[in-house]
Design a protein around this motif. Sequence first.
Motif, PDB file in Angstrom:
ATOM      1  N   GLY A  27      -3.599  11.079  -0.931  1.00  0.00           N
ATOM      2  CA  GLY A  27      -3.924   9.562  -1.025  1.00  0.00           C
ATOM      3  C   GLY A  27      -5.525   9.283  -0.887  1.00  0.00           C
TER       4      GLY A  27
ATOM      5  N   ASP B  72      -8.510   5.955  -1.317  1.00  0.00           N
ATOM      6  CA  ASP B  72      -8.812   4.586  -1.279  1.00  0.00           C
ATOM      7  C   ASP B  72      -9.773   4.221  -2.684  1.00  0.00           C
ATOM      8  OD1 ASP B  72      -7.678   3.795   0.881  1.00  0.00           O
ATOM      9  OD2 ASP B  72      -9.441   3.834   1.981  1.00  0.00           O
TER      10      ASP B  72
ATOM     11  N   THR C  44     -12.121   1.877  -5.122  1.00  0.00           N
ATOM     12  CA  THR C  44     -13.000   0.676  -4.928  1.00  0.00           C
ATOM     13  C   THR C  44     -13.220   0.038  -6.170  1.00  0.00           C
ATOM     14  OG1 THR C  44     -14.121   1.735  -3.094  1.00  0.00           O
ATOM     15  CG2 THR C  44     -15.365   0.059  -4.283  1.00  0.00           C
TER      16      THR C  44
ATOM     17  N   SER D 109      -0.450  -1.950  -5.020  1.00  0.00           N
ATOM     18  CA  SER D 109      -1.334  -2.154  -3.970  1.00  0.00           C
ATOM     19  C   SER D 109      -1.991  -3.391  -4.062  1.00  0.00           C
ATOM     20  CB  SER D 109      -2.196  -0.933  -3.738  1.00  0.00           C
ATOM     21  OG  SER D 109      -1.416   0.216  -3.775  1.00  0.00           O
TER      22      SER D 109
ATOM     23  N   GLY E 275       4.807   3.885   1.142  1.00  0.00           N
ATOM     24  CA  GLY E 275       3.380   3.537   1.031  1.00  0.00           C
ATOM     25  C   GLY E 275       3.238   3.035  -0.642  1.00  0.00           C
TER      26      GLY E 275
ATOM     27  N   SER F 188       1.888  -1.575  -1.092  1.00  0.00           N
ATOM     28  CA  SER F 188       0.856  -1.804   0.234  1.00  0.00           C
ATOM     29  C   SER F 188       0.197  -3.121   0.346  1.00  0.00           C
ATOM     30  CB  SER F 188      -0.113  -0.685   0.351  1.00  0.00           C
ATOM     31  OG  SER F 188      -0.756  -0.465  -0.543  1.00  0.00           O
TER      32      SER F 188
ATOM     33  N   ASN G 193      -3.647  -4.707   1.974  1.00  0.00           N
ATOM     34  CA  ASN G 193      -4.706  -4.681   2.525  1.00  0.00           C
ATOM     35  C   ASN G 193      -5.551  -6.093   2.640  1.00  0.00           C
ATOM     36  OD1 ASN G 193      -7.190  -3.585   3.880  1.00  0.00           O
ATOM     37  ND2 ASN G 193      -7.948  -2.690   2.164  1.00  0.00           N
TER      38      ASN G 193
ATOM     39  N   GLY H  33      -9.276  -6.410   2.556  1.00  0.00           N
ATOM     40  CA  GLY H  33      -9.692  -5.493   1.649  1.00  0.00           C
ATOM     41  C   GLY H  33     -10.548  -5.871   0.473  1.00  0.00           C
TER      42      GLY H  33
ATOM     43  N   THR I 156     -10.941  -2.917  -2.028  1.00  0.00           N
ATOM     44  CA  THR I 156     -10.536  -1.593  -1.739  1.00  0.00           C
ATOM     45  C   THR I 156      -8.926  -1.432  -1.681  1.00  0.00           C
ATOM     46  OG1 THR I 156     -12.461  -0.877  -0.422  1.00  0.00           O
ATOM     47  CG2 THR I 156     -10.689   0.369  -0.198  1.00  0.00           C
TER      48      THR I 156
ATOM     49  N   ARG J  56      -5.315   0.885  -1.807  1.00  0.00           N
ATOM     50  CA  ARG J  56      -4.839   2.091  -1.705  1.00  0.00           C
ATOM     51  C   ARG J  56      -4.000   3.101  -2.606  1.00  0.00           C
ATOM     52  NH1 ARG J  56      -6.256   6.377   1.602  1.00  0.00           N
ATOM     53  NH2 ARG J  56      -4.405   7.440   2.664  1.00  0.00           N
TER      54      ARG J  56
ATOM     55  N   ALA K 272      -1.334   5.802  -2.794  1.00  0.00           N
ATOM     56  CA  ALA K 272      -0.356   6.433  -2.001  1.00  0.00           C
ATOM     57  C   ALA K 272      -0.513   7.899  -2.586  1.00  0.00           C
ATOM     58  CB  ALA K 272       1.066   5.976  -2.036  1.00  0.00           C
TER      59      ALA K 272
END
Length: 262
Positions: free
Chosen positions: A48, A50, A52, A111, A166, A169, A171, A174, A186, A188, A190
């Motif tokens: 996993g 992050d 950007t 996400s 996951g 998701s 955030n 984020g 940002t 995620r 998984a």
Amino acid sequence: MGPLRAFAAAILSLAAAALPAAAQTPAMESIQIGLSTDAISITAGFSGADLTIFGSLENPDPLIARQGRYDVIVVLEGPARPVVVRRKDRVLGVWINLESETFENVPVSYSVATTRPLQDITEPNSYKQLSLGASNLYMQPAEPSDSPITIEEFTSALRERKTATGLYSENVGGVQFLSQNLFRATVRLAPNIPVGTHKARAFLFKSGMFVKESSAQLEIRKSGFEQSIFRVAHDYSFFYGVFAVSLAMLTGWLGRIVFRKD
């Protein structure tokens, strides 16, 4: 020719008067996003990460920006595939699959990153119209004639399962504004994120009203030995299946020889 000249002069004066007004009309805000790369390679040990995403607002109103009335929601949506959801029940002490529901074109991953909680940005109906947010994704059943209650039950189970693994998701916070124009999001990735073409989408809201959307594509692929196996399995599926079955039989035979009792 006198009246004609007077008429033409009147038209020109009206056009000249309209030009300053048109020039004073502010241009509508828009949004743009950019990815540092258009492809990400992952291996079997991927745990996993992050991702950007940077973006910018074009023609923002300085006053509204200072008041914090611009909101941005960024989504990374995975490729759509059919999904079968099964329900297990206990029969005579054994758990077996009794019912199932098939959904078409379900995003494998989804996400979301936001500037604020979703309920603080806009009305729920806006999210439904935009199909924005995991709870607002339309899960198209393969059999629309099934009971609406059954479809809703399996739809909820599918969303819960995706969230638990996951793949779906959210955030909150984020997305952060770096200036009046620039922002950073940002999202995620998984550990079990699927390979394929993913779509990054950014939604701009102004005082709770949807303004504009922008998108970009991201390719996620396997690398190294895993990529070779993946390519062979897809390009030569028959031979890969024969090899897999033969390897399983050979492994079982060797296991019997090694662990047999004399």
